[in-house]
Design a protein around this motif. Structure first.
Motif, PDB file in Angstrom:
ATOM      1  N   VAL A  49       0.890  -1.199  -0.095  1.00  0.00           N
ATOM      2  CA  VAL A  49       0.029   0.024   0.088  1.00  0.00           C
ATOM      3  C   VAL A  49       0.841   1.288   0.047  1.00  0.00           C
ATOM      4  O   VAL A  49       0.667   2.263  -0.646  1.00  0.00           O
ATOM      5  CB  VAL A  49      -1.006  -0.063   1.315  1.00  0.00           C
ATOM      6  CG1 VAL A  49      -1.674   1.303   1.386  1.00  0.00           C
ATOM      7  CG2 VAL A  49      -2.151  -1.077   1.001  1.00  0.00           C
ATOM      8  N   LEU A  50       1.935   1.251   0.845  1.00  0.00           N
ATOM      9  CA  LEU A  50       2.962   2.411   0.704  1.00  0.00           C
ATOM     10  C   LEU A  50       3.403   2.608  -0.278  1.00  0.00           C
ATOM     11  O   LEU A  50       3.579   3.697  -1.041  1.00  0.00           O
ATOM     12  CB  LEU A  50       3.976   1.941   1.986  1.00  0.00           C
ATOM     13  CG  LEU A  50       5.084   3.431   1.762  1.00  0.00           C
ATOM     14  CD1 LEU A  50       4.681   4.353   2.442  1.00  0.00           C
ATOM     15  CD2 LEU A  50       6.277   2.791   2.908  1.00  0.00           C
ATOM     16  N   LEU A  51       3.952   1.499  -1.189  1.00  0.00           N
ATOM     17  CA  LEU A  51       4.614   1.710  -2.482  1.00  0.00           C
ATOM     18  C   LEU A  51       3.568   2.260  -3.420  1.00  0.00           C
ATOM     19  O   LEU A  51       3.941   3.108  -4.587  1.00  0.00           O
ATOM     20  CB  LEU A  51       5.120   0.133  -3.077  1.00  0.00           C
ATOM     21  CG  LEU A  51       6.528  -0.248  -2.179  1.00  0.00           C
ATOM     22  CD1 LEU A  51       6.574  -1.620  -2.564  1.00  0.00           C
ATOM     23  CD2 LEU A  51       7.421   0.902  -2.550  1.00  0.00           C
ATOM     24  N   LEU A  52       2.280   1.643  -3.473  1.00  0.00           N
ATOM     25  CA  LEU A  52       1.222   2.071  -4.389  1.00  0.00           C
ATOM     26  C   LEU A  52       1.053   3.657  -4.185  1.00  0.00           C
ATOM     27  O   LEU A  52       0.820   4.339  -4.969  1.00  0.00           O
ATOM     28  CB  LEU A  52      -0.208   1.524  -4.126  1.00  0.00           C
ATOM     29  CG  LEU A  52      -1.519   1.842  -4.850  1.00  0.00           C
ATOM     30  CD1 LEU A  52      -1.301   1.615  -6.370  1.00  0.00           C
ATOM     31  CD2 LEU A  52      -2.691   1.353  -4.047  1.00  0.00           C
ATOM     32  N   PHE A  53       0.838   4.167  -2.899  1.00  0.00           N
ATOM     33  CA  PHE A  53       0.727   5.873  -2.730  1.00  0.00           C
ATOM     34  C   PHE A  53       2.084   6.436  -3.178  1.00  0.00           C
ATOM     35  O   PHE A  53       1.816   7.397  -3.823  1.00  0.00           O
ATOM     36  CB  PHE A  53       0.406   6.080  -1.283  1.00  0.00           C
ATOM     37  CG  PHE A  53      -0.935   5.744  -0.770  1.00  0.00           C
ATOM     38  CD1 PHE A  53      -1.945   6.954  -0.969  1.00  0.00           C
ATOM     39  CD2 PHE A  53      -1.231   4.579  -0.314  1.00  0.00           C
ATOM     40  CE1 PHE A  53      -2.970   6.780  -0.528  1.00  0.00           C
ATOM     41  CE2 PHE A  53      -2.573   4.541  -0.015  1.00  0.00           C
ATOM     42  CZ  PHE A  53      -3.597   5.599  -0.218  1.00  0.00           C
ATOM     43  N   VAL A  54       3.244   5.903  -2.949  1.00  0.00           N
ATOM     44  CA  VAL A  54       4.226   6.670  -3.523  1.00  0.00           C
ATOM     45  C   VAL A  54       4.283   6.727  -5.043  1.00  0.00           C
ATOM     46  O   VAL A  54       4.684   7.771  -5.538  1.00  0.00           O
ATOM     47  CB  VAL A  54       5.696   5.928  -3.045  1.00  0.00           C
ATOM     48  CG1 VAL A  54       6.904   6.500  -3.855  1.00  0.00           C
ATOM     49  CG2 VAL A  54       5.792   5.986  -1.432  1.00  0.00           C
ATOM     50  N   LEU A  86       1.583   6.545  -6.926  1.00  0.00           N
ATOM     51  CA  LEU A  86       0.715   7.601  -7.200  1.00  0.00           C
ATOM     52  C   LEU A  86       0.785   8.901  -6.882  1.00  0.00           C
ATOM     53  O   LEU A  86       0.507   9.821  -8.170  1.00  0.00           O
ATOM     54  CB  LEU A  86      -0.737   7.055  -6.400  1.00  0.00           C
ATOM     55  CG  LEU A  86      -1.458   5.762  -7.074  1.00  0.00           C
ATOM     56  CD1 LEU A  86      -2.526   5.597  -5.891  1.00  0.00           C
ATOM     57  CD2 LEU A  86      -1.997   6.031  -8.287  1.00  0.00           C
ATOM     58  N   PHE A  87       1.656   9.281  -5.936  1.00  0.00           N
ATOM     59  CA  PHE A  87       1.842  10.655  -5.672  1.00  0.00           C
ATOM     60  C   PHE A  87       3.184  11.090  -6.014  1.00  0.00           C
ATOM     61  O   PHE A  87       3.653  12.255  -6.194  1.00  0.00           O
ATOM     62  CB  PHE A  87       1.495  11.029  -4.352  1.00  0.00           C
ATOM     63  CG  PHE A  87       0.285  10.879  -3.863  1.00  0.00           C
ATOM     64  CD1 PHE A  87      -0.633  11.638  -4.101  1.00  0.00           C
ATOM     65  CD2 PHE A  87      -0.169   9.716  -2.825  1.00  0.00           C
ATOM     66  CE1 PHE A  87      -1.911  11.515  -3.494  1.00  0.00           C
ATOM     67  CE2 PHE A  87      -1.677   9.485  -2.459  1.00  0.00           C
ATOM     68  CZ  PHE A  87      -2.330  10.336  -2.719  1.00  0.00           C
ATOM     69  N   THR A  88       3.972  10.217  -6.701  1.00  0.00           N
ATOM     70  CA  THR A  88       5.129  10.806  -7.620  1.00  0.00           C
ATOM     71  C   THR A  88       4.897  10.891  -9.119  1.00  0.00           C
ATOM     72  O   THR A  88       5.926  11.068  -9.891  1.00  0.00           O
ATOM     73  CB  THR A  88       6.267   9.955  -7.171  1.00  0.00           C
ATOM     74  OG1 THR A  88       6.044   8.763  -7.505  1.00  0.00           O
ATOM     75  CG2 THR A  88       6.404  10.246  -5.721  1.00  0.00           C
ATOM     76  N   GLY A  89       3.728  10.733  -9.601  1.00  0.00           N
ATOM     77  CA  GLY A  89       3.488  10.853 -10.948  1.00  0.00           C
ATOM     78  C   GLY A  89       3.627   9.330 -11.901  1.00  0.00           C
ATOM     79  O   GLY A  89       3.201   9.600 -12.922  1.00  0.00           O
ATOM     80  N   GLY A  90       3.492   8.472 -11.101  1.00  0.00           N
ATOM     81  CA  GLY A  90       3.458   6.984 -11.681  1.00  0.00           C
ATOM     82  C   GLY A  90       2.020   6.904 -12.345  1.00  0.00           C
ATOM     83  O   GLY A  90       2.007   5.798 -13.230  1.00  0.00           O
ATOM     84  N   ALA A  91       1.195   7.395 -11.924  1.00  0.00           N
ATOM     85  CA  ALA A  91      -0.242   6.896 -12.718  1.00  0.00           C
ATOM     86  C   ALA A  91      -0.390   7.916 -13.835  1.00  0.00           C
ATOM     87  O   ALA A  91      -1.512   7.736 -14.502  1.00  0.00           O
ATOM     88  CB  ALA A  91      -1.433   7.233 -11.675  1.00  0.00           C
ATOM     89  N   ARG A  92       0.530   8.690 -14.532  1.00  0.00           N
ATOM     90  CA  ARG A  92       0.086   9.729 -15.562  1.00  0.00           C
ATOM     91  C   ARG A  92       0.160   8.783 -16.800  1.00  0.00           C
ATOM     92  O   ARG A  92       0.849   7.906 -17.153  1.00  0.00           O
ATOM     93  CB  ARG A  92       1.583  10.683 -15.698  1.00  0.00           C
ATOM     94  CG  ARG A  92       1.225  11.795 -14.591  1.00  0.00           C
ATOM     95  CD  ARG A  92       2.242  12.700 -14.592  1.00  0.00           C
ATOM     96  NE  ARG A  92       2.404  13.469 -13.091  1.00  0.00           N
ATOM     97  CZ  ARG A  92       3.050  14.359 -13.165  1.00  0.00           C
ATOM     98  NH1 ARG A  92       3.929  14.942 -13.991  1.00  0.00           N
ATOM     99  NH2 ARG A  92       3.178  14.831 -11.899  1.00  0.00           N
TER     100      ARG A  92
END
Length: 132
Positions: free
Chosen positions: A119-124, A126-132
């Motif tokens: 979950v921590l890695l998923l949030f990192v 998502l919030f560092t631009g990985g979902a773009r």
């Protein structure tokens, strides 16, 4: 009806200090206090975001104050302690069985921490631009 002579003796306010398990229990229960502050901060942030840019800027300024950062750091430590104690108790309260065999406690606890890391890695991500 009980007679007054059958009544239990009153507990002292420091009853929980007599055994380390009771102390650990009380500390675990006290972890809710910094978590309440953290939750209140998040709710205030959502309200500020909905109100105006000025309210959002004020909230960001409030959140960057040293006492608030320290309380939120305490909330992080409290939540990690709470998770650790919960993860340690989980295999005793709810042992998991696969194909008729009980999983070792260490495997259950390791699986729970692996879930936290995922979950921590998923949030990192998502919030560092990985979902773009």
């Amino acid at each position: 009806m009980q007679k007054s002579s059958d009544a239990l003796p009153p507990l002292k306010r420091t009853w929980w200090l007599k055994h380390r398990y009771f102390v650990a229990y009380m500390v675990r229960e006290a972890t809710v206090l910094p978590l309440l502050f953290f939750a209140a901060c998040l709710i205030a942030g959502m309200i500020a975001l909905l109100r105006s840019d000025a309210a959002w800027s004020s909230w960001l300024e409030f959140m960057s104050a040293a006492p608030v950062l320290m309380l939120n750091g305490l909330a992080l430590v409290a939540s990690l302690y709470h998770a650790w104690t919960f993860f340690q108790l989980f295999p005793r309260v709810m042992p998991l069985r696969i194909a008729g065999r009980t999983l070792p406690s260490q495997a259950i606890v390791a699986g729970q921490w692996a879930g936290v890391v995922l979950v921590l890695l998923l949030f990192v991500w998502l919030f560092t631009g990985g979902a773009r």
